[in-house]
Design a protein around this motif. Structure first.
Motif, PDB file in Angstrom:
ATOM      1  N   PRO A   1       0.785  -1.468   0.063  1.00 44.11           N
ATOM      2  CA  PRO A   1       0.567  -0.248   0.165  1.00 44.11           C
ATOM      3  C   PRO A   1       0.894   2.015  -0.481  1.00 44.11           C
ATOM      4  CG  PRO A   1      -0.645  -1.639   1.454  1.00 44.11           C
ATOM      5  CD  PRO A   1       0.340  -2.345   1.080  1.00 44.11           C
ATOM      6  N   ALA A   2       0.283   2.011  -0.436  1.00 41.51           N
ATOM      7  CA  ALA A   2       1.501   3.378  -0.587  1.00 41.51           C
ATOM      8  C   ALA A   2       2.204   4.143   0.903  1.00 41.51           C
ATOM      9  CB  ALA A   2       0.264   4.851  -1.385  1.00 41.51           C
ATOM     10  N   GLN A   3       0.323   4.406   1.950  1.00 47.80           N
ATOM     11  CA  GLN A   3       0.915   4.351   2.531  1.00 47.80           C
ATOM     12  C   GLN A   3       2.160   4.259   3.210  1.00 47.80           C
ATOM     13  OE1 GLN A   3      -1.072   7.462   4.114  1.00 47.80           O
ATOM     14  NE2 GLN A   3       0.859   7.855   4.906  1.00 47.80           N
ATOM     15  N   GLU A   4       2.705   3.140   3.048  1.00 47.83           N
ATOM     16  CA  GLU A   4       4.059   2.195   3.598  1.00 47.83           C
ATOM     17  C   GLU A   4       4.948   3.140   2.575  1.00 47.83           C
ATOM     18  OE1 GLU A   4       4.705  -1.716   3.672  1.00 47.83           O
ATOM     19  OE2 GLU A   4       2.448  -2.217   4.212  1.00 47.83           O
ATOM     20  N   ASN A   5       4.795   3.022   1.893  1.00 44.87           N
ATOM     21  CA  ASN A   5       5.640   4.056   1.129  1.00 44.87           C
ATOM     22  C   ASN A   5       5.809   5.116   1.289  1.00 44.87           C
ATOM     23  OD1 ASN A   5       7.820   1.952  -0.416  1.00 44.87           O
ATOM     24  ND2 ASN A   5       5.668   2.202  -1.553  1.00 44.87           N
ATOM     25  N   ILE A   6       4.721   6.420   1.321  1.00 41.34           N
ATOM     26  CA  ILE A   6       5.088   7.556   2.102  1.00 41.34           C
ATOM     27  C   ILE A   6       5.528   7.530   3.063  1.00 41.34           C
ATOM     28  CG2 ILE A   6       2.792   9.208   2.744  1.00 41.34           C
ATOM     29  CD1 ILE A   6       1.653   8.154   0.692  1.00 41.34           C
ATOM     30  N   ASP A   7       5.517   7.142   4.595  1.00 40.76           N
ATOM     31  CA  ASP A   7       5.774   6.632   6.320  1.00 40.76           C
ATOM     32  C   ASP A   7       7.382   6.894   5.739  1.00 40.76           C
ATOM     33  OD1 ASP A   7       3.204   6.866   6.760  1.00 40.76           O
ATOM     34  OD2 ASP A   7       3.495   4.614   7.206  1.00 40.76           O
ATOM     35  N   LYS A   8       7.873   5.407   4.835  1.00 39.14           N
ATOM     36  CA  LYS A   8       8.929   5.397   5.280  1.00 39.14           C
ATOM     37  C   LYS A   8       9.933   6.459   4.277  1.00 39.14           C
ATOM     38  CE  LYS A   8      10.740   2.824   1.799  1.00 39.14           C
ATOM     39  NZ  LYS A   8      11.265   1.855   1.005  1.00 39.14           N
ATOM     40  N   LEU A   9       9.347   6.917   3.517  1.00 43.30           N
ATOM     41  CA  LEU A   9       9.891   8.446   2.593  1.00 43.30           C
ATOM     42  C   LEU A   9      10.433   9.332   3.691  1.00 43.30           C
ATOM     43  CD1 LEU A   9       9.136   8.059  -1.122  1.00 43.30           C
ATOM     44  CD2 LEU A   9      10.912   7.356   0.244  1.00 43.30           C
ATOM     45  N   GLU A  10       9.135   9.710   3.952  1.00 47.45           N
ATOM     46  CA  GLU A  10       9.039  10.949   5.023  1.00 47.45           C
ATOM     47  C   GLU A  10      10.477  10.785   6.253  1.00 47.45           C
ATOM     48  OE1 GLU A  10       5.578  12.937   8.365  1.00 47.45           O
ATOM     49  OE2 GLU A  10       5.246  11.576   7.388  1.00 47.45           O
ATOM     50  N   LYS A  11      10.358   9.708   6.743  1.00 45.38           N
ATOM     51  CA  LYS A  11      11.747   9.451   7.948  1.00 45.38           C
ATOM     52  C   LYS A  11      12.529   9.618   6.839  1.00 45.38           C
ATOM     53  CE  LYS A  11       9.474   5.845  10.256  1.00 45.38           C
ATOM     54  NZ  LYS A  11       9.347   4.488  10.837  1.00 45.38           N
ATOM     55  N   ILE A  12      12.933   9.258   5.680  1.00 52.06           N
ATOM     56  CA  ILE A  12      14.404   9.874   5.054  1.00 52.06           C
ATOM     57  C   ILE A  12      14.270  11.339   4.445  1.00 52.06           C
ATOM     58  CG2 ILE A  12      15.661   9.093   2.773  1.00 52.06           C
ATOM     59  CD1 ILE A  12      14.113   6.980   2.036  1.00 52.06           C
ATOM     60  N   VAL A  13      13.197  11.467   4.416  1.00 53.21           N
ATOM     61  CA  VAL A  13      13.099  13.420   4.027  1.00 53.21           C
ATOM     62  C   VAL A  13      13.182  14.047   5.688  1.00 53.21           C
ATOM     63  CG1 VAL A  13      12.228  15.403   4.123  1.00 53.21           C
ATOM     64  CG2 VAL A  13      11.740  13.227   2.350  1.00 53.21           C
ATOM     65  N   ASN A  14      12.803  13.496   6.216  1.00 56.10           N
ATOM     66  CA  ASN A  14      13.295  14.144   8.197  1.00 56.10           C
ATOM     67  C   ASN A  14      14.554  13.981   8.199  1.00 56.10           C
ATOM     68  OD1 ASN A  14      10.262  14.943   8.021  1.00 56.10           O
ATOM     69  ND2 ASN A  14       9.705  13.327   9.156  1.00 56.10           N
TER      70      ASN A  14
ATOM     71  N   ALA B   1      16.117  10.686  -0.959  1.00 52.74           N
ATOM     72  CA  ALA B   1      14.020  10.843  -0.954  1.00 52.74           C
ATOM     73  C   ALA B   1      14.275  10.363  -2.870  1.00 52.74           C
ATOM     74  CB  ALA B   1      13.507  11.128  -0.048  1.00 52.74           C
ATOM     75  N   GLN B   2      13.723  11.760  -2.900  1.00 54.07           N
ATOM     76  CA  GLN B   2      13.280  12.441  -3.872  1.00 54.07           C
ATOM     77  C   GLN B   2      14.021  11.380  -5.097  1.00 54.07           C
ATOM     78  OE1 GLN B   2      11.822  15.298  -4.635  1.00 54.07           O
ATOM     79  NE2 GLN B   2      11.954  16.512  -7.124  1.00 54.07           N
ATOM     80  N   GLN B   3      14.917  10.570  -5.379  1.00 48.15           N
ATOM     81  CA  GLN B   3      14.911   9.600  -6.226  1.00 48.15           C
ATOM     82  C   GLN B   3      14.008   8.310  -6.509  1.00 48.15           C
ATOM     83  OE1 GLN B   3      16.868  10.151  -9.249  1.00 48.15           O
ATOM     84  NE2 GLN B   3      16.790  11.987  -7.803  1.00 48.15           N
ATOM     85  N   MET B   4      13.762   8.117  -4.757  1.00 54.04           N
ATOM     86  CA  MET B   4      12.784   7.053  -4.137  1.00 54.04           C
ATOM     87  C   MET B   4      11.400   7.350  -5.105  1.00 54.04           C
ATOM     88  SD  MET B   4      14.891   5.477  -0.827  1.00 54.04           S
ATOM     89  CE  MET B   4      13.924   4.079  -1.031  1.00 54.04           C
ATOM     90  N   TYR B   5      11.241   8.618  -3.914  1.00 58.08           N
ATOM     91  CA  TYR B   5       9.596   9.121  -4.628  1.00 58.08           C
ATOM     92  C   TYR B   5       9.528   9.072  -6.299  1.00 58.08           C
ATOM     93  CZ  TYR B   5       8.445  10.960  -0.448  1.00 58.08           C
ATOM     94  OH  TYR B   5       7.941  11.907   1.199  1.00 58.08           O
ATOM     95  N   LYS B   6      10.442   8.904  -6.976  1.00 58.75           N
ATOM     96  CA  LYS B   6      10.373   8.901  -8.734  1.00 58.75           C
ATOM     97  C   LYS B   6      10.388   7.736  -9.043  1.00 58.75           C
ATOM     98  CE  LYS B   6      13.247  11.848 -11.112  1.00 58.75           C
ATOM     99  NZ  LYS B   6      14.093  12.513 -11.463  1.00 58.75           N
ATOM    100  N   SER B   7      11.050   6.729  -8.880  1.00 60.97           N
ATOM    101  CA  SER B   7      11.008   4.780  -9.131  1.00 60.97           C
ATOM    102  C   SER B   7      10.083   4.843  -8.437  1.00 60.97           C
ATOM    103  CB  SER B   7      11.959   4.765  -8.918  1.00 60.97           C
ATOM    104  OG  SER B   7      12.581   4.388  -7.011  1.00 60.97           O
TER     105      SER B   7
ATOM    106  N   GLY C   1       4.888  13.674  -1.436  1.00 56.33           N
ATOM    107  CA  GLY C   1       6.391  13.907  -1.373  1.00 56.33           C
ATOM    108  C   GLY C   1       6.558  15.900  -1.523  1.00 56.33           C
ATOM    109  N   ALA C   2       5.716  16.152  -2.669  1.00 56.70           N
ATOM    110  CA  ALA C   2       5.900  17.001  -2.893  1.00 56.70           C
ATOM    111  C   ALA C   2       5.706  17.822  -2.324  1.00 56.70           C
ATOM    112  CB  ALA C   2       5.488  17.840  -4.082  1.00 56.70           C
ATOM    113  N   CYS C   3       4.673  18.181  -1.201  1.00 56.44           N
ATOM    114  CA  CYS C   3       3.951  18.872   0.239  1.00 56.44           C
ATOM    115  C   CYS C   3       5.264  19.118   0.842  1.00 56.44           C
ATOM    116  CB  CYS C   3       3.090  18.519   0.372  1.00 56.44           C
ATOM    117  SG  CYS C   3       1.406  18.627  -1.056  1.00 56.44           S
ATOM    118  N   LEU C   4       6.426  17.765   1.539  1.00 54.66           N
ATOM    119  CA  LEU C   4       6.956  17.274   2.190  1.00 54.66           C
ATOM    120  C   LEU C   4       8.719  18.194   1.801  1.00 54.66           C
ATOM    121  CD1 LEU C   4       7.581  16.233   5.120  1.00 54.66           C
ATOM    122  CD2 LEU C   4       8.330  13.637   3.942  1.00 54.66           C
ATOM    123  N   GLN C   5       8.827  18.150   0.610  1.00 53.86           N
ATOM    124  CA  GLN C   5       9.995  18.652   0.330  1.00 53.86           C
ATOM    125  C   GLN C   5       9.681  20.196   0.618  1.00 53.86           C
ATOM    126  OE1 GLN C   5      13.059  17.415   0.114  1.00 53.86           O
ATOM    127  NE2 GLN C   5      12.570  15.972  -1.326  1.00 53.86           N
ATOM    128  N   LEU C   6       8.525  20.682  -0.103  1.00 52.07           N
ATOM    129  CA  LEU C   6       8.503  21.749   0.028  1.00 52.07           C
ATOM    130  C   LEU C   6       8.517  22.411   1.615  1.00 52.07           C
ATOM    131  CD1 LEU C   6       5.457  22.756  -2.677  1.00 52.07           C
ATOM    132  CD2 LEU C   6       8.455  23.284  -2.670  1.00 52.07           C
TER     133      LEU C   6
END
Length: 242
Positions: free
Chosen positions: A13-26, A33-39, A60-65
């Protein structure tokens, strides 16, 4: 014997990746994280799981901004719109609100004034360069969103709300203000009162005589769309008394 094709790994489910990538950004690893969001989002798109791709790209867009990563955020914002197009997602209030949420996270930073020495000039040069990047990033995102809206349910000139967003950002952030562009989008918008107040504000910033052409053009464009509108009379009144 025929070779068996390797099994594709099932996407979570996408939420698993959303949570994982949020930790990487933080943690500050914005580029990784950007490369992972895209791939990862590309995998959801390939699997035609467009809703989850959109959730991932929007997050990803919201978190990076939010973390002041303009280039990364703008790139993911455009990718979000591209996924709307690929998924043939309808233009409606819900998706308009998602676009608006990203837009509202683009930074708005006033350019410094009152230069006194070389350090101030260097600061201004950097500020103008940053402003140009902000405008380019936000404009690319909103122009793509306007094209999507035209194709999937908005009026033939594009979403009025998106045109107003773009006009506002161009006016407030452009280091080299082009009132013709600003007026072009305001006229295709749905907020003539805001257009009027922008014109009045612009007149207050100009040297005497410099505002005439831009304001006259804006009035002609307004008059073409709102022929009997009191707005036109209001702007004309302001010009006559200024």
């Amino acid at each position: 014997m025929s070779r068996q094709r390797p099994k594709r790994t099932a996407l979570p489910p996408a939420q698993e990746n959303i949570d994982k990538l949020e930790k990487i950004v933080n943690e500050g690893n914005f580029y990784g994280a950007q490369q992972m969001y895209k791939s990862i989002s590309a995998r959801y798109v390939a699997a035609q799981r467009y809703s989850e791709a959109l959730d991932l790209l929007h997050a990803g867009a919201c978190l990076q901004l939010k973390n002041n990563q303009l280039t990364c955020g703008a790139e993911l914002a455009v990718s979000f719109v591209e996924a709307l197009v690929k998924g043939k997602v309808a233009y409606d209030n819900e998706n308009l609100d998602r676009v608006r949420k990203i837009y509202e996270l683009f930074p708005q930073i006033p350019v410094p004034h009152n230069l006194e020495d070389d350090d101030d000039l260097h600061e201004l040069t950097e500020a103008l360069g940053a402003a140009k990047l902000r405008v380019e990033g936000c404009s690319s995102f909103l122009k793509a969103a306007i094209k999507w809206s035209i194709e999937f349910g908005a009026p033939k000139t594009g979403s009025p709300e998106l045109h107003v967003m773009l006009a506002e950002y161009l006016y407030s952030e452009s280091p080299e203000l082009d009132m013709a562009r600003v007026s072009f989008h305001f006229v295709r918008g749905n907020n003539p009162e805001k257009f009027a107040s922008t014109i009045v504000n612009f007149m207050g910033k100009c040297y005497p005589g410099e505002d005439d052409l831009a304001v006259a053009r804006a009035i002609l464009m307004l008059y073409h769309k709102f022929r009997s509108s009191l707005l036109v009379l209001r702007i004309q009144s302001v010009i006559n008394t200024s």
